[in-house]
Motif scaffolding. Sequence first.
Motif, PDB file in Angstrom:
ATOM      1  N   THR A  80      15.794  12.279 -20.687  1.00  0.00           N
ATOM      2  CA  THR A  80      16.312  11.135 -19.835  1.00  0.00           C
ATOM      3  C   THR A  80      15.157  10.320 -19.546  1.00  0.00           C
ATOM      4  OG1 THR A  80      18.192  12.473 -18.928  1.00  0.00           O
ATOM      5  CG2 THR A  80      17.604  10.439 -17.935  1.00  0.00           C
ATOM      6  N   ASP A 116      15.311   6.781 -17.305  1.00  0.00           N
ATOM      7  CA  ASP A 116      16.137   5.834 -16.571  1.00  0.00           C
ATOM      8  C   ASP A 116      15.224   5.241 -15.306  1.00  0.00           C
ATOM      9  OD1 ASP A 116      17.906   4.621 -14.803  1.00  0.00           O
ATOM     10  OD2 ASP A 116      19.253   6.307 -14.504  1.00  0.00           O
ATOM     11  N   ALA A 141      16.539   5.834 -11.735  1.00  0.00           N
ATOM     12  CA  ALA A 141      16.569   7.278 -11.045  1.00  0.00           C
ATOM     13  C   ALA A 141      15.310   7.760 -10.173  1.00  0.00           C
ATOM     14  CB  ALA A 141      16.901   8.012 -12.279  1.00  0.00           C
ATOM     15  N   SER A 142      15.616   8.765  -9.529  1.00  0.00           N
ATOM     16  CA  SER A 142      14.592   9.406  -8.678  1.00  0.00           C
ATOM     17  C   SER A 142      13.591   9.980  -9.768  1.00  0.00           C
ATOM     18  CB  SER A 142      15.147  10.642  -7.881  1.00  0.00           C
ATOM     19  OG  SER A 142      15.827  11.384  -8.593  1.00  0.00           O
ATOM     20  N   ARG A 167      18.592  20.135 -10.292  1.00  0.00           N
ATOM     21  CA  ARG A 167      19.366  19.067 -11.181  1.00  0.00           C
ATOM     22  C   ARG A 167      20.744  19.696 -11.361  1.00  0.00           C
ATOM     23  NH1 ARG A 167      17.567  14.507 -15.056  1.00  0.00           N
ATOM     24  NH2 ARG A 167      16.968  13.653 -13.205  1.00  0.00           N
ATOM     25  N   THR A 226      24.855  12.580 -11.402  1.00  0.00           N
ATOM     26  CA  THR A 226      23.374  13.570 -11.616  1.00  0.00           C
ATOM     27  C   THR A 226      22.932  13.573 -10.079  1.00  0.00           C
ATOM     28  OG1 THR A 226      23.081  12.586 -13.777  1.00  0.00           O
ATOM     29  CG2 THR A 226      21.071  13.476 -12.573  1.00  0.00           C
ATOM     30  N   ASP A 274      19.823  15.227  -7.766  1.00  0.00           N
ATOM     31  CA  ASP A 274      18.378  16.012  -7.732  1.00  0.00           C
ATOM     32  C   ASP A 274      18.108  16.357  -6.397  1.00  0.00           C
ATOM     33  OD1 ASP A 274      17.319  15.642 -10.442  1.00  0.00           O
ATOM     34  OD2 ASP A 274      17.600  13.581 -10.054  1.00  0.00           O
ATOM     35  N   GLN A 313      14.235   7.178  -2.561  1.00  0.00           N
ATOM     36  CA  GLN A 313      15.432   7.192  -3.909  1.00  0.00           C
ATOM     37  C   GLN A 313      16.684   7.972  -3.206  1.00  0.00           C
ATOM     38  OE1 GLN A 313      15.244   6.160  -7.052  1.00  0.00           O
ATOM     39  NE2 GLN A 313      13.249   5.264  -6.529  1.00  0.00           N
ATOM     40  N   SER A 339      23.131   9.905  -8.553  1.00  0.00           N
ATOM     41  CA  SER A 339      23.088   9.001  -9.261  1.00  0.00           C
ATOM     42  C   SER A 339      24.367   8.888 -10.249  1.00  0.00           C
ATOM     43  CB  SER A 339      21.731   8.805 -10.400  1.00  0.00           C
ATOM     44  OG  SER A 339      21.708   7.637 -11.459  1.00  0.00           O
TER      45      SER A 339
END
Length: 138
Positions: free
Chosen positions: A7, A9, A12-13, A90, A114, A116, A123, A127
């Motif tokens: 991934t 992104d 994202a975190s 995750r 998603t 985490d 963050q 997501s």
Amino acid sequence: FGFVSHTDDRFASYVEYSTIVAGYSFRAVNLERMVLDLNIGPGYAKGLTSEGESEQGMIIRGSAAFNWKITDYARFVQNVSIETAGFNTRTIAESAFTTQISGSMQMKVGFKATHDTQVEAEQEKLSTETSLTLVMSI
């Protein structure tokens, strides 16, 4: 089973997150219109945080894939996975509904979440993505 994912992104975190897993898979439900596959296995994950820190380590991944053919023209799919490592856990849940609108047009509505557990202070842990896809065959 074997599983590889990557991934990328920037919102994202983890701006990058890669996993590779091998393990045991079996079909828990095998009906004419419904299928449920379950998977579990060890693997390796590597993540790059938004702060530029690299985290990596061994993981255990469990997942379930549910596919329901509601009618000849409509289908529902649900995939859930959990990857646990020393640096993060995750969880990913994906749902999709596809339908044939006409002989030449199909529609898919999807949602993905998603989560985490270990993220940078600014963050979000969760997501989400929502999608609508129309396909026309000529």
